[in-house]
Write an enzyme that holds these catalytic residues in place. Structure first.
Site, mmCIF file in Angstrom:
data_model
loop_
_atom_site.group_PDB
_atom_site.id
_atom_site.type_symbol
_atom_site.label_atom_id
_atom_site.label_comp_id
_atom_site.label_asym_id
_atom_site.label_seq_id
_atom_site.Cartn_x
_atom_site.Cartn_y
_atom_site.Cartn_z
ATOM 1 N NE ARG A 84 -79.402 3.311 12.816
ATOM 2 C CZ ARG A 84 -78.174 3.812 12.700
ATOM 3 N NH1 ARG A 84 -77.116 3.044 12.938
ATOM 4 N NH2 ARG A 84 -77.999 5.072 12.347
ATOM 5 C CE LYS A 104 -83.684 10.781 13.893
ATOM 6 N NZ LYS A 104 -84.196 10.017 12.811
ATOM 7 C CD GLU A 159 -76.752 19.607 5.332
ATOM 8 O OE1 GLU A 159 -77.733 19.821 4.594
ATOM 9 O OE2 GLU A 159 -75.901 18.733 5.064
ATOM 10 C CB SER A 214 -85.291 5.074 19.519
ATOM 11 O OG SER A 214 -84.020 5.092 18.888
ATOM 12 C CE LYS A 255 -78.532 4.265 8.690
ATOM 13 N NZ LYS A 255 -79.991 4.491 8.811
ATOM 14 C CE LYS A 306 -81.402 10.333 10.712
ATOM 15 N NZ LYS A 306 -82.265 9.487 9.897
ATOM 16 C CE1 TYR A 310 -90.508 6.395 18.124
ATOM 17 C CE2 TYR A 310 -88.662 7.546 19.153
ATOM 18 C CZ TYR A 310 -89.228 6.916 18.053
ATOM 19 O OH TYR A 310 -88.524 6.836 16.878
HETATM 20 C C1 PBG Z 1 -83.859 6.513 9.145
HETATM 21 C C2 PBG Z 1 -84.351 7.058 10.416
HETATM 22 C C3 PBG Z 1 -83.746 6.829 11.641
HETATM 23 C C4 PBG Z 1 -84.533 7.440 12.604
HETATM 24 C C5 PBG Z 1 -85.594 8.063 11.947
HETATM 25 N N1 PBG Z 1 -85.468 7.817 10.570
HETATM 26 C C6 PBG Z 1 -82.568 6.005 12.002
HETATM 27 C C7 PBG Z 1 -81.310 6.178 11.295
HETATM 28 O O1 PBG Z 1 -81.044 7.187 10.651
HETATM 29 O O2 PBG Z 1 -80.511 5.249 11.382
HETATM 30 C C8 PBG Z 1 -84.211 7.398 14.064
HETATM 31 C C9 PBG Z 1 -85.297 7.687 14.997
HETATM 32 C C10 PBG Z 1 -85.057 7.267 16.382
HETATM 33 O O3 PBG Z 1 -83.969 6.800 16.788
HETATM 34 O O4 PBG Z 1 -86.015 7.403 17.149
HETATM 35 N N2 PBG Z 1 -84.117 7.167 7.992
#
Ligand code: PBG
Length: 328
Positions: free
Chosen positions: A206, A249, A234, A275, A218, A196, A314
């Site tokens: 967010r 991701k 990982e 997203s 992050k 990720k 989505y």
């Molecule tokens: C947080 C989480 C995130 C997403 C899924 N779980 C955002 C982040 O890590 O800040 C993002 C999913 C998306 O953007 O569709 N645990």
């Protein structure tokens, strides 16, 4: 021309193209991420046209419509009231919280629905981080893993089928496996967010959950977008720690990572079309700059071709409607 090889011969007829086709795309390949909140109304999300923070009623209607076109996997993401957020995120393991209550309501109605839950503290954490933040700003790994175990157990007790740690703390897959097994949840699967990345493509998510970090970023836990070998490391760790499914991701900008994990691991692979990827395709389609149906299905097919068995998207319901002919 005197050509011995003419690849176009294998493209000359739809029936030939049909058997030459290497990758398939169907409703069974989708996991539908859904945003929920405790309110009585569905609240549209401005940066994700077509998505909303769903009320209980709105959620049931959406799941019913998705199942009608063959989407039977959903992932739940809670928008939590600011008043319930604390620095330790303890609302994440409240047995009467929004997630456990929603799981029970869904299972009540559809016992065969497969429910994926997010394991991370960001929706519950007053600092907006996936982990517990120390006074000096560090994200505490081992303390967070303990909290994640409590969260996953709460979800498993409520009936979650697959827990999906998205937090990127070290050692959390093994800790979750041991915690789940310790309480008899040997059938609860772990879908690990293996690679990720610290991505700007999470912006609209967010907004949806109002979960952006209050300070910092992050980058001390999510991966550097520049790194590929680190994803293999990982993946090795998640495998030995007992993950059932690995995930990459975001998806579209990271297809090389997906293909590398496909070669390196025998576990099933997931990818998350996040997203920001959704927002880009929606925005260009709304302006008439792209043909929505064709680009969406192509983006999903590309993710499958790179190696994903299953895709968080989505577009799950909409794409399944196109694929089954329920939508033009
Ligand atoms: C947080 C989480 C995130 C997403 C899924 N779980 C955002 C982040 O890590 O800040 C993002 C999913 C998306 O953007 O569709 N645990």
């Amino acid at each position: 021309m005197n050509l011995l090889q003419r690849p176009r011969r294998n493209r000359k007829h739809p029936a030939i193209r049909a058997f030459v086709r290497e990758t398939t795309l169907g409703p069974e390949h989708f996991i539908y991420p859904l945003f929920i909140h405790a309110g009585d109304d569905d609240e549209p999300i401005a940066s994700m046209p077509g998505c909303a923070r769903l009320s209980r009623k709105g959620l049931l209607a959406e799941v019913e419509a998705a199942r009608a076109v063959g989407v039977n996997l959903v992932a739940l993401f809670p928008a939590v009231a600011e008043a319930l957020k604390t620095s330790d995120g303890r609302e994440a393991w409240n047995p009467n919280g929004l997630i456990p209550e929603t799981i029970k309501a869904l299972k009540d109605r559809w016992p065969d629905l497969v429910i994926v839950t997010d394991v991370a503290l960001d929706p519950y954490n007053s600092d907006g981080h996936d982990g517990i933040v120390a006074p000096d700003g560090r994200i505490l790994n081992d303390e967070t893993v303990e909290a994640l175990c409590a969260q996953a157990l709460c979800q498993a007790h409520a009936g979650a089928d697959i827990v999906a740690p998205s937090d990127m703390m070290d050692g959390r897959v093994q800790a979750l496996r041991e915690a789940l097994d310790g309480e008899g949840f040997t059938d609860a699967s772990i879908l690990a967010y293996t690679a990720k990345y610290a991505s700007a493509f999470y912006g609209p998510f967010r907004d949806a959950l109002d979960s952006a970090p209050k300070s910092g970023d992050k980058k001390t836990y999510q991966m550097d977008p520049a790194n590929a070998r680190e994803a293999l490391r990982e993946a090795e760790l998640d495998e030995v720690e007992g993950a059932d499914i690995l995930m990459v991701k975001p998806a579209g900008p990271y297809l090389d990572i997906l293909a590398a994990l496909r070669r390196a691991s025998n576990l099933p692979l997931a990818a998350y079309q996040v997203s920001g990827e959704y927002a880009m395709l929606k925005a260009a389609s709304e302006r008439g700059w792209l043909d929505e149906k064709r680009v969406v299905l192509e983006s999903l097919l590309g993710i499958r071709r790179a190696g994903a068995d299953v895709i968080f998207t989505y577009f799950a319901r909409q794409a399944a409607e196109w694929l089954t002919g329920a939508r033009k």
